[in-house]
Enzyme design. Sequence first.
Site, PDB file in Angstrom:
ATOM      1  N   HIS A  12     -56.581 -55.954   7.972  1.00 48.27           N
ATOM      2  CA  HIS A  12     -57.897 -56.431   8.414  1.00 48.27           C
ATOM      3  C   HIS A  12     -58.135 -56.173   9.911  1.00 48.27           C
ATOM      4  CE1 HIS A  12     -55.606 -60.468   9.030  1.00 48.27           C
ATOM      5  NE2 HIS A  12     -55.524 -59.712  10.112  1.00 48.27           N
ATOM      6  N   HIS A 192     -46.845 -55.031  12.146  1.00 53.88           N
ATOM      7  CA  HIS A 192     -47.405 -54.835  13.491  1.00 53.88           C
ATOM      8  C   HIS A 192     -46.954 -55.933  14.436  1.00 53.88           C
ATOM      9  CE1 HIS A 192     -50.533 -57.378  11.594  1.00 53.88           C
ATOM     10  NE2 HIS A 192     -51.254 -57.474  12.706  1.00 53.88           N
ATOM     11  N   GLU A 239     -48.234 -61.660   8.648  1.00 56.40           N
ATOM     12  CA  GLU A 239     -49.456 -61.757   7.834  1.00 56.40           C
ATOM     13  C   GLU A 239     -49.201 -61.344   6.381  1.00 56.40           C
ATOM     14  OE1 GLU A 239     -52.789 -61.075  11.367  1.00 56.40           O
ATOM     15  OE2 GLU A 239     -52.378 -59.452   9.981  1.00 56.40           O
TER      16      GLU A 239
HETATM   17  C1  DHB Z   1     -54.616 -55.682  15.112  1.00 54.81           C
HETATM   18  C2  DHB Z   1     -54.167 -56.055  13.843  1.00 54.81           C
HETATM   19  C3  DHB Z   1     -54.447 -57.334  13.353  1.00 54.81           C
HETATM   20  O1  DHB Z   1     -54.036 -57.784  12.143  1.00 54.81           O
HETATM   21  C4  DHB Z   1     -55.195 -58.228  14.112  1.00 54.81           C
HETATM   22  O2  DHB Z   1     -55.488 -59.425  13.590  1.00 54.81           O
HETATM   23  C5  DHB Z   1     -55.614 -57.866  15.383  1.00 54.81           C
HETATM   24  C6  DHB Z   1     -55.339 -56.586  15.885  1.00 54.81           C
HETATM   25  C7  DHB Z   1     -54.360 -54.303  15.659  1.00 54.81           C
HETATM   26  O3  DHB Z   1     -53.550 -53.539  15.124  1.00 54.81           O
HETATM   27  O4  DHB Z   1     -55.032 -53.925  16.632  1.00 54.81           O
HETATM   28 FE    FE Z   2     -54.472 -60.029  11.931  1.00 52.82          FE
END
Ligand code: DHB
Ligand code: FE
Length: 279
Positions: A12, A192, A239
Amino acid sequence: MAKIIGGLTTSHIPAIGGAIARETFEDPYWKPFFDGYPPVRDWLQEKKPDVAIVIYNDHGLNFFLDKMPAFAIGAAPEYRNRDEGWGIPTIPPFPGDPALSWHIIESLSAEEFDLCTCQEMAVDHGFCVPMQLFWPDRKNMPRTIPVAVNTVQHPIPQPARCYKMGQAIGRAVASWPEDIKVVVLGTGGMSHQLDGERAGFINKTFDLMCMDKIVDSPEELTKFSSLDLVREAGAQGTEFIMWLMMRGALSETVTLKHKNYHIPISNTGSGLMLLECAA
Ligand code: DHB
Ligand code: FE
């Protein structure tokens, strides 16, 4: 009786909201990402679910460090989008289904899952970006029930707990007397990390393993602790618990109808899956 017909998962990432606003779908950076979605949109237009239960994590819009529920659920007639700081253009509200929300709340409470109930709830990119990806022009867009899970402040819920709560959501829907079709979305992930020493960390091997196991052996994934997820998938890769909650709500056996994985979108390994429930 109400029936869960399938589950959808997608990352997302806020940058997607920007790309949607700019319509850069054919841009070489974005094309391999956006090209993943038409088969899922086609399936949704064919099945026309009445309700989408959207399991996501609030990123500081509704809940902040001063008050942080582990699990919160919307019971509002509509959910308004506000910008929590990424600068993505805001979009119109999403319709709710308070009667089904309250049924799920009561059913979960009877099963000893006590949730923060929200009769007003603003929704951020974790909710809106997936809704835009799956129903880009809002044609046949279902009513929505947001379920927000804490991934902002530790301790965050354990993967096994999220899976069990998903199973309880599945039972709650199955006991709703109206003849409606429900899809369950699990948004966020995949690997991430946005800050700290490992900022930019992505673990493709782990992501692909999760996409593989979540179809037929999700319980193996519930053996990871939330800190295992931090280690393997990065601080924000936690997440993935939303995906596990979604999977818990589905039938034991599901059919993998579609998937896509692409690195990177912004800082994230982005994953998409469509799982169809047994008839
Ligand atoms: C990013 C990914 C995310 O899930 C989020 O909530 C905010 C930023 C990203 O990769 O930039
Ligand atoms: Fe996120």
